[in-house]
Design a protein around this motif. Structure first.
Motif, PDB file in Angstrom:
ATOM      1  N   ALA A 112      10.335  -3.750  -1.436  1.00  0.00           N
ATOM      2  CA  ALA A 112      11.577  -3.754  -0.589  1.00  0.00           C
ATOM      3  C   ALA A 112      12.450  -4.716  -0.928  1.00  0.00           C
ATOM      4  CB  ALA A 112      11.125  -4.076   0.896  1.00  0.00           C
ATOM      5  N   ARG A 147       3.701  -2.502   6.273  1.00  0.00           N
ATOM      6  CA  ARG A 147       3.649  -3.994   6.386  1.00  0.00           C
ATOM      7  C   ARG A 147       3.075  -4.652   5.425  1.00  0.00           C
ATOM      8  NH1 ARG A 147       7.541  -3.232   9.661  1.00  0.00           N
ATOM      9  NH2 ARG A 147       7.620  -5.468   8.718  1.00  0.00           N
ATOM     10  N   ARG A 190       9.975 -14.275  -2.056  1.00  0.00           N
ATOM     11  CA  ARG A 190      11.231 -13.296  -1.344  1.00  0.00           C
ATOM     12  C   ARG A 190      12.342 -13.975  -0.727  1.00  0.00           C
ATOM     13  NH1 ARG A 190      10.519  -9.618   2.733  1.00  0.00           N
ATOM     14  NH2 ARG A 190       8.472 -10.021   3.432  1.00  0.00           N
ATOM     15  N   ALA A 235      12.386 -13.786   5.871  1.00  0.00           N
ATOM     16  CA  ALA A 235      10.885 -13.130   6.247  1.00  0.00           C
ATOM     17  C   ALA A 235      10.048 -14.078   7.287  1.00  0.00           C
ATOM     18  CB  ALA A 235      10.032 -12.936   4.947  1.00  0.00           C
ATOM     19  N   THR A 286      15.642  -3.307  10.540  1.00  0.00           N
ATOM     20  CA  THR A 286      16.339  -2.573   9.344  1.00  0.00           C
ATOM     21  C   THR A 286      15.401  -2.883   7.895  1.00  0.00           C
ATOM     22  OG1 THR A 286      17.596  -4.408   8.752  1.00  0.00           O
ATOM     23  CG2 THR A 286      18.614  -2.762  10.220  1.00  0.00           C
ATOM     24  N   ALA A 321      12.279  -2.444   7.894  1.00  0.00           N
ATOM     25  CA  ALA A 321      11.335  -1.316   7.614  1.00  0.00           C
ATOM     26  C   ALA A 321      12.135  -0.159   6.644  1.00  0.00           C
ATOM     27  CB  ALA A 321      10.986  -0.499   8.897  1.00  0.00           C
ATOM     28  N   ARG A 347      20.527 -12.981  -4.183  1.00  0.00           N
ATOM     29  CA  ARG A 347      21.027 -11.411  -4.957  1.00  0.00           C
ATOM     30  C   ARG A 347      22.430 -11.545  -4.738  1.00  0.00           C
ATOM     31  NH1 ARG A 347      18.374  -8.462  -0.003  1.00  0.00           N
ATOM     32  NH2 ARG A 347      20.080  -8.889   1.336  1.00  0.00           N
ATOM     33  N   GLY A 397      17.552  -7.664  10.623  1.00  0.00           N
ATOM     34  CA  GLY A 397      17.447  -7.710   9.272  1.00  0.00           C
ATOM     35  C   GLY A 397      17.875  -9.142   8.376  1.00  0.00           C
ATOM     36  N   ARG A 398      18.774  -8.940   7.465  1.00  0.00           N
ATOM     37  CA  ARG A 398      19.133 -10.059   6.524  1.00  0.00           C
ATOM     38  C   ARG A 398      20.644 -10.084   6.375  1.00  0.00           C
ATOM     39  NH1 ARG A 398      14.293  -9.594   6.238  1.00  0.00           N
ATOM     40  NH2 ARG A 398      12.911 -10.728   4.670  1.00  0.00           N
ATOM     41  N   ASP A 399      21.288  -9.096   6.496  1.00  0.00           N
ATOM     42  CA  ASP A 399      22.577  -8.888   6.550  1.00  0.00           C
ATOM     43  C   ASP A 399      23.389  -8.180   7.579  1.00  0.00           C
ATOM     44  OD1 ASP A 399      21.898  -6.530   5.788  1.00  0.00           O
ATOM     45  OD2 ASP A 399      23.258  -5.909   4.342  1.00  0.00           O
ATOM     46  N   GLY A 429       6.361  -5.120   1.039  1.00  0.00           N
ATOM     47  CA  GLY A 429       7.525  -6.220   1.167  1.00  0.00           C
ATOM     48  C   GLY A 429       8.030  -6.482  -0.014  1.00  0.00           C
ATOM     49  N   ALA A 475      16.050  -3.806  -2.574  1.00  0.00           N
ATOM     50  CA  ALA A 475      17.131  -4.277  -1.547  1.00  0.00           C
ATOM     51  C   ALA A 475      18.327  -4.881  -2.599  1.00  0.00           C
ATOM     52  CB  ALA A 475      16.581  -5.113  -0.608  1.00  0.00           C
ATOM     53  N   LYS A 526      11.596 -12.971  13.881  1.00  0.00           N
ATOM     54  CA  LYS A 526      13.123 -12.226  14.268  1.00  0.00           C
ATOM     55  C   LYS A 526      12.584 -10.867  14.763  1.00  0.00           C
ATOM     56  CE  LYS A 526      14.628 -10.754   9.759  1.00  0.00           C
ATOM     57  NZ  LYS A 526      13.311 -11.215   9.179  1.00  0.00           N
ATOM     58  N   TYR A 567      14.193  -0.637   4.321  1.00  0.00           N
ATOM     59  CA  TYR A 567      13.981  -1.109   2.732  1.00  0.00           C
ATOM     60  C   TYR A 567      12.780  -0.917   2.317  1.00  0.00           C
ATOM     61  CZ  TYR A 567      18.793  -2.553   3.042  1.00  0.00           C
ATOM     62  OH  TYR A 567      19.996  -2.642   3.162  1.00  0.00           O
ATOM     63  N   ARG A 568      11.716  -1.240   3.076  1.00  0.00           N
ATOM     64  CA  ARG A 568      10.086  -1.176   2.954  1.00  0.00           C
ATOM     65  C   ARG A 568       9.757   0.283   2.558  1.00  0.00           C
ATOM     66  NH1 ARG A 568       6.468  -5.212   4.638  1.00  0.00           N
ATOM     67  NH2 ARG A 568       7.657  -7.058   4.868  1.00  0.00           N
TER      68      ARG A 568
HETATM   69  O1   DC Z   1      12.140  -8.045   7.128  1.00  0.00           O
HETATM   70  P1   DC Z   1      11.439  -7.518   6.211  1.00  0.00           P
HETATM   71  O2   DC Z   1      10.433  -8.431   5.616  1.00  0.00           O
HETATM   72  O3   DC Z   1      10.621  -6.083   6.642  1.00  0.00           O
HETATM   73  O4   DC Z   1      12.314  -6.951   5.042  1.00  0.00           O
HETATM   74  C1   DC Z   1      11.840  -6.575   3.676  1.00  0.00           C
HETATM   75  C2   DC Z   1      12.797  -6.762   2.467  1.00  0.00           C
HETATM   76  O5   DC Z   1      13.894  -5.980   2.924  1.00  0.00           O
HETATM   77  C3   DC Z   1      13.402  -8.112   2.471  1.00  0.00           C
HETATM   78  O6   DC Z   1      12.927  -8.927   1.680  1.00  0.00           O
HETATM   79  C4   DC Z   1      14.878  -7.734   2.252  1.00  0.00           C
HETATM   80  C5   DC Z   1      15.047  -6.623   2.548  1.00  0.00           C
HETATM   81  N1   DC Z   1      15.964  -6.448   3.524  1.00  0.00           N
HETATM   82  C6   DC Z   1      17.436  -6.710   3.317  1.00  0.00           C
HETATM   83  O7   DC Z   1      17.735  -6.670   2.170  1.00  0.00           O
HETATM   84  N2   DC Z   1      18.378  -6.270   4.266  1.00  0.00           N
HETATM   85  C7   DC Z   1      18.005  -5.925   5.432  1.00  0.00           C
HETATM   86  N3   DC Z   1      18.851  -5.778   6.277  1.00  0.00           N
HETATM   87  C8   DC Z   1      16.789  -6.168   5.730  1.00  0.00           C
HETATM   88  C9   DC Z   1      15.627  -6.069   5.050  1.00  0.00           C
END
Ligand code: DC
Length: 229
Positions: free
Chosen positions: A92, A84, A176, A20, A42, A44, A183, A125-127, A89, A96, A24, A46-47
């Motif tokens: 999300a 936002r 976060r 977070a 991405t 957004a 996870r 995103g994250r993944d 957050g 997630a 990015k 999950y949010r």
């Molecule tokens: O980037 P962000 O802060 O808007 O993401 C919010 C949450 O969504 C973040 O804590 C984890 C999840 N997320 C995810 O698991 N996989 C993604 N590709 C994008 C976000």
């Protein structure tokens, strides 16, 4: 992942992951504009699932309810200003963790990468590099120290008129990170072939330049490879 685009060139698909507030999103938007690619935030998605759960009075830890919300996701929530906020957050990051939620959002993300934008797409995103688009042309993993990220998020939230303290934001960033990295389902980690970009000491222009160097090197190598065959 490169394949013919509608105008005869090759599609370029860029995956950007990171914790977070590492910068990015800003970077991804700039890169998308620079290379003429479509952009998908991405997080957004999950949010939006998290926000929908909160608004419906549902517990984001409720896997079954969250999966249902994700399957019927109301995409108009993507334009909601509350998306936002810290609460969305946190929610999300909780939704997630549910495999059913991730699965429900996977197809949308892959379809976007394959079809949105004539020249290709950038997803952040994250993944993205590890799970959503393991064959992405270029993968960037953008990081920065928790303190630097909290400072950026704090200034962003204050700019939006939100009443938060730096310590609250730092605690939220740490919490976060902990949840996203630990996870079981698609934890936050760099793909083996990702380029690491630490922005702790870089402003957005320097980060943008560094990312462009990586992408341009990829494009040059690809063009060079084609010329030889
Ligand atoms: O980037 P962000 O802060 O808007 O993401 C919010 C949450 O969504 C973040 O804590 C984890 C999840 N997320 C995810 O698991 N996989 C993604 N590709 C994008 C976000």
């Amino acid at each position: 992942m490169s394949k013919e685009s509608t105008h005869g060139g090759e599609r370029l698909v860029i995956a950007i992951d990171g914790p977070a507030a590492a910068g990015k999103g800003t970077l991804a938007r700039r890169l998308a504009k620079h290379y003429g690619l479509a952009f998908l935030d991405t997080g957004a998605l999950y949010r939006a699932v998290g926000l929908a759960m909160l608004r419906a009075g549902l517990d984001p830890d409720d896997a079954e309810a969250a999966e249902k919300v994700a399957r019927d996701l109301d995409l108009s929530l993507l334009d909601d200003p509350a998306l936002r906020g810290i609460k969305a957050g946190e929610a999300a990051s909780k939704v997630a963790r549910h495999p059913g939620v991730r699965k429900a959002l996977l197809r949308f993300q892959r379809d976007f990468a394959a079809h949105a934008g004539e020249r290709g797409a950038v997803l952040d995103g994250r993944d993205i590099g590890t799970v959503v688009l393991p064959d992405a042309d270029v993968k960037l993993f953008v990081t920065a120290s928790p303190e630097v990220r909290a400072k950026r998020r704090f200034e962003e939230l204050r700019g939006l008129g939100r009443d938060v303290t730096f310590d609250e934001v730092l605690a939220a960033v740490r919490e976060r990170d902990e949840r996203d990295m630990n996870r079981t389902e698609a934890p936050l980690r760099p793909a083996a072939d990702a380029h690491l970009l630490d922005t702790s000491e870089l402003d957005i222009c320097a980060a943008f330049r560094a990312a462009r160097e990586i992408i341009d090197a990829h494009l040059k190598a690809k063009a060079g490879g084609r010329a030889c065959t």
